[in-house]
Design a protein around this motif. Structure first.
Motif, PDB file in Angstrom:
ATOM      1  N   ALA A  82       0.827  -1.205   0.000  1.00 29.32           N
ATOM      2  CA  ALA A  82       0.000   0.000   0.000  1.00 29.32           C
ATOM      3  C   ALA A  82       0.863   1.258   0.000  1.00 29.32           C
ATOM      4  CB  ALA A  82      -0.926  -0.007   1.213  1.00 29.32           C
ATOM      5  N   SER A  83       1.993   1.201   0.693  1.00 29.19           N
ATOM      6  CA  SER A  83       2.910   2.340   0.699  1.00 29.19           C
ATOM      7  C   SER A  83       3.487   2.589  -0.689  1.00 29.19           C
ATOM      8  CB  SER A  83       4.035   2.090   1.706  1.00 29.19           C
ATOM      9  OG  SER A  83       5.002   3.117   1.663  1.00 29.19           O
ATOM     10  N   VAL A  84       3.912   1.522  -1.347  1.00 31.64           N
ATOM     11  CA  VAL A  84       4.469   1.663  -2.690  1.00 31.64           C
ATOM     12  C   VAL A  84       3.411   2.206  -3.649  1.00 31.64           C
ATOM     13  CG1 VAL A  84       5.400   0.376  -4.655  1.00 31.64           C
ATOM     14  CG2 VAL A  84       6.235  -0.092  -2.339  1.00 31.64           C
ATOM     15  N   ALA A  85       2.163   1.755  -3.495  1.00 29.46           N
ATOM     16  CA  ALA A  85       1.094   2.178  -4.406  1.00 29.46           C
ATOM     17  C   ALA A  85       0.678   3.630  -4.200  1.00 29.46           C
ATOM     18  CB  ALA A  85      -0.121   1.266  -4.221  1.00 29.46           C
ATOM     19  N   THR A  86       0.785   4.122  -2.966  1.00 34.67           N
ATOM     20  CA  THR A  86       0.251   5.455  -2.655  1.00 34.67           C
ATOM     21  C   THR A  86       1.308   6.485  -2.294  1.00 34.67           C
ATOM     22  OG1 THR A  86       0.014   4.934  -0.285  1.00 34.67           O
ATOM     23  CG2 THR A  86      -1.857   4.394  -1.739  1.00 34.67           C
ATOM     24  N   GLY A  87       2.493   6.050  -1.931  1.00 36.27           N
ATOM     25  CA  GLY A  87       3.514   6.974  -1.448  1.00 36.27           C
ATOM     26  C   GLY A  87       3.410   7.288   0.021  1.00 36.27           C
ATOM     27  N   ALA A  88       2.440   6.703   0.734  1.00 35.53           N
ATOM     28  CA  ALA A  88       2.267   6.983   2.163  1.00 35.53           C
ATOM     29  C   ALA A  88       3.397   6.349   2.968  1.00 35.53           C
ATOM     30  CB  ALA A  88       0.924   6.457   2.650  1.00 35.53           C
ATOM     31  N   PRO A  89       3.894   7.043   3.991  1.00 32.35           N
ATOM     32  CA  PRO A  89       4.955   6.484   4.823  1.00 32.35           C
ATOM     33  C   PRO A  89       4.418   5.458   5.804  1.00 32.35           C
ATOM     34  CG  PRO A  89       4.341   8.635   5.646  1.00 32.35           C
ATOM     35  CD  PRO A  89       3.538   8.414   4.397  1.00 32.35           C
ATOM     36  N   ILE A  90       5.332   4.804   6.508  1.00 33.95           N
ATOM     37  CA  ILE A  90       4.993   3.677   7.379  1.00 33.95           C
ATOM     38  C   ILE A  90       5.602   3.884   8.761  1.00 33.95           C
ATOM     39  CG2 ILE A  90       5.305   1.181   7.752  1.00 33.95           C
ATOM     40  CD1 ILE A  90       5.629   0.908   4.685  1.00 33.95           C
ATOM     41  N   THR A  91       4.837   3.517   9.782  1.00 39.47           N
ATOM     42  CA  THR A  91       5.357   3.370  11.138  1.00 39.47           C
ATOM     43  C   THR A  91       5.241   1.895  11.520  1.00 39.47           C
ATOM     44  OG1 THR A  91       4.921   5.603  11.958  1.00 39.47           O
ATOM     45  CG2 THR A  91       4.891   3.838  13.573  1.00 39.47           C
ATOM     46  N   VAL A  92       6.325   1.334  12.056  1.00 36.96           N
ATOM     47  CA  VAL A  92       6.323  -0.066  12.472  1.00 36.96           C
ATOM     48  C   VAL A  92       6.519  -0.147  13.978  1.00 36.96           C
ATOM     49  CG1 VAL A  92       7.278  -2.363  12.100  1.00 36.96           C
ATOM     50  CG2 VAL A  92       7.453  -0.654  10.286  1.00 36.96           C
ATOM     51  N   HIS A  93       5.574  -0.758  14.670  1.00 41.50           N
ATOM     52  CA  HIS A  93       5.794  -1.121  16.073  1.00 41.50           C
ATOM     53  C   HIS A  93       6.837  -2.227  16.083  1.00 41.50           C
ATOM     54  CE1 HIS A  93       4.534  -2.675  20.176  1.00 41.50           C
ATOM     55  NE2 HIS A  93       5.110  -3.741  19.644  1.00 41.50           N
ATOM     56  N   VAL A 151       9.777  -0.684  -0.575  1.00 45.11           N
ATOM     57  CA  VAL A 151       9.593   0.520   0.233  1.00 45.11           C
ATOM     58  C   VAL A 151      10.915   1.269   0.363  1.00 45.11           C
ATOM     59  CG1 VAL A 151       9.029   1.373   2.556  1.00 45.11           C
ATOM     60  CG2 VAL A 151       7.661  -0.455   1.522  1.00 45.11           C
ATOM     61  N   ASP A 152      10.858   2.581   0.223  1.00 41.84           N
ATOM     62  CA  ASP A 152      11.987   3.457   0.514  1.00 41.84           C
ATOM     63  C   ASP A 152      12.112   3.557   2.031  1.00 41.84           C
ATOM     64  OD1 ASP A 152      13.735   5.548   0.972  1.00 41.84           O
ATOM     65  OD2 ASP A 152      12.694   6.983  -0.313  1.00 41.84           O
ATOM     66  N   LEU A 153      13.201   3.053   2.611  1.00 44.28           N
ATOM     67  CA  LEU A 153      13.327   2.991   4.066  1.00 44.28           C
ATOM     68  C   LEU A 153      13.390   4.364   4.722  1.00 44.28           C
ATOM     69  CD1 LEU A 153      15.715  -0.062   4.626  1.00 44.28           C
ATOM     70  CD2 LEU A 153      13.205   0.023   4.686  1.00 44.28           C
ATOM     71  N   SER A 154      13.643   5.412   3.952  1.00 39.72           N
ATOM     72  CA  SER A 154      13.600   6.756   4.532  1.00 39.72           C
ATOM     73  C   SER A 154      12.168   7.178   4.855  1.00 39.72           C
ATOM     74  CB  SER A 154      14.246   7.773   3.594  1.00 39.72           C
ATOM     75  OG  SER A 154      13.456   7.984   2.433  1.00 39.72           O
ATOM     76  N   LYS A 155      11.191   6.416   4.360  1.00 41.62           N
ATOM     77  CA  LYS A 155       9.776   6.698   4.640  1.00 41.62           C
ATOM     78  C   LYS A 155       9.240   5.797   5.744  1.00 41.62           C
ATOM     79  CE  LYS A 155       7.284   7.849   1.079  1.00 41.62           C
ATOM     80  NZ  LYS A 155       6.591   7.957  -0.219  1.00 41.62           N
ATOM     81  N   VAL A 156      10.147   5.256   6.569  1.00 39.11           N
ATOM     82  CA  VAL A 156       9.765   4.328   7.635  1.00 39.11           C
ATOM     83  C   VAL A 156      10.242   4.857   8.973  1.00 39.11           C
ATOM     84  CG1 VAL A 156      10.075   1.993   8.556  1.00 39.11           C
ATOM     85  CG2 VAL A 156       9.860   2.347   6.074  1.00 39.11           C
ATOM     86  N   SER A 159      16.173   4.866   7.881  1.00 40.45           N
ATOM     87  CA  SER A 159      14.906   5.008   8.588  1.00 40.45           C
ATOM     88  C   SER A 159      15.010   5.994   9.740  1.00 40.45           C
ATOM     89  CB  SER A 159      14.447   3.648   9.134  1.00 40.45           C
ATOM     90  OG  SER A 159      14.232   2.726   8.090  1.00 40.45           O
ATOM     91  N   LEU A 160      13.865   6.498  10.141  1.00 38.16           N
ATOM     92  CA  LEU A 160      13.769   7.338  11.327  1.00 38.16           C
ATOM     93  C   LEU A 160      13.641   6.455  12.560  1.00 38.16           C
ATOM     94  CD1 LEU A 160      11.310   9.949   9.862  1.00 38.16           C
ATOM     95  CD2 LEU A 160      13.578  10.507  10.750  1.00 38.16           C
TER      96      LEU A 160
END
Length: 321
Positions: A167-178, A198-203, A225-226
């Protein structure tokens, strides 16, 4: 900046995000449990208390919170909308799935290669939440959430994570992972997400602040990543002073652009008794960063520019690109 940011009351410009806490819940609430067993629930009172708490947070200099309450944590956007309409603080909502093991039974039998063979329904739902809106609220999610805890990459966790990645790749939305810092599951998450494109800079690798293993944190940051130093107040996982020490050392090593902070707090959470929570975790509230953490970081030598990078620049880059 390249795009507007969707909030619970509509889109804003990236520069309007201001000081941002990247991981705060408004409610963590099992709605099925609440409807059947929580006989003392008072909806109007809980909304008033949330409005009070979030207005106080705004008065302490915070302009935006990212709320990663997704399926599995009791997301109910109409309640969030009611609250957001009464406060001068941005609430950015998420989509995704929170599980440490299995996925919900609604998805267990349907998906690629399963009994009801079809394209991944989870991905379709996440994309819809981002591009069209959540249910009939009109509120669009601005980021995605998944989880990998101590059990590791179980089949359910992997499926949810890959759906979030797609979904991130399709939309460009970033990700937060617990993640579970003690077992370094952030590295596993990075590997799976990167494999899906996924671009890890968006995680944001959430809950990185639960460890003072600087080698582990450096490995995560060096991959782009952040680091979610996002559980201030949850002292049993790592005491306050050590959390501060870690941030100070990361900044000294040149990673100020890799740090975001938060509490992972909420106005109400049904994981524990509210009175017991206040007694056991007195600092686990929305005030702790403004009242205690930022002054401590300044005392330890962080500049105003460092603080602004952590609270303003990094979250804005995460959401807006």
């Amino acid at each position: 900046m390249t795009k507007e940011i969707h909030t619970a009351v509509g889109p804003i410009e990236p520069e309007d995000l201001g000081r941002t806490l990247v991981h705060e819940h408004v409610f963590v609430l099992g709605e099925e449990y609440r409807n059947n067993y929580q006989t003392d629930w008072d909806e109007e009172q809980k909304v008033r208390e949330a409005v009070r708490d979030l207005r106080e947070l705004k008065s302490l200099g915070i302009d935006t919170i990212l709320d990663p309450t997704v399926l599995g944590l009791g997301r109910y956007v109409p309640r969030i909308q009611r609250i957001a309409e009464q406060i001068d603080l941005n609430i950015v909502v998420a989509t995704g799935l929170y599980t440490f093991n299995d996925i919900p039974h609604q998805f267990h039998y349907q998906g690629p290669g399963l009994m009801f063979d079809r394209p991944e329904l989870l991905t379709e739902l996440f994309v819809k939440d981002i591009t069209s809106g959540i249910a009939d609220t009109g509120v669009r999610a601005a980021f995605l959430k998944c989880a990998i805890d101590e059990p590791g990459l179980t089949p359910g966790v992997e499926r949810a994570m890959r759906a979030v990645a797609q979904a991130s790749v399709a939309t460009g939305a970033p990700i937060t992972v617990h993640t579970h810092a003690a077992t370094q599951t952030g590295l596993v998450a990075q590997a799976v997400l990167e494999k899906e494109g996924v671009d890890l800079s968006k995680v944001i690798v959430g809950h990185s602040g639960d460890t003072d293993d600087l080698d582990y944190l450096t490995r995560l940051a060096e991959r782009g990543s952040l680091l979610g130093m996002d559980r201030f107040g949850l002292d049993p996982f790592l005491p306050f002073a050590r959390r501060v020490d870690v941030i100070v050392e990361l900044v000294r090593r040149g990673f100020v652009e890799s740090i975001v902070i938060s509490h992972d707090a909420s106005c109400f959470i049904d994981f524990c008794d509210p009175t017991a929570k206040r007694e056991m975790l007195p600092n686990w509230n929305y005030r702790h960063i403004s009242e205690d953490v930022i002054p401590a970081l300044r005392e330890r030598g962080l500049s105003e520019q460092d603080v602004d990078t952590i609270l303003v620049t990094n979250p804005r880059r995460y959401l807006a690109g």
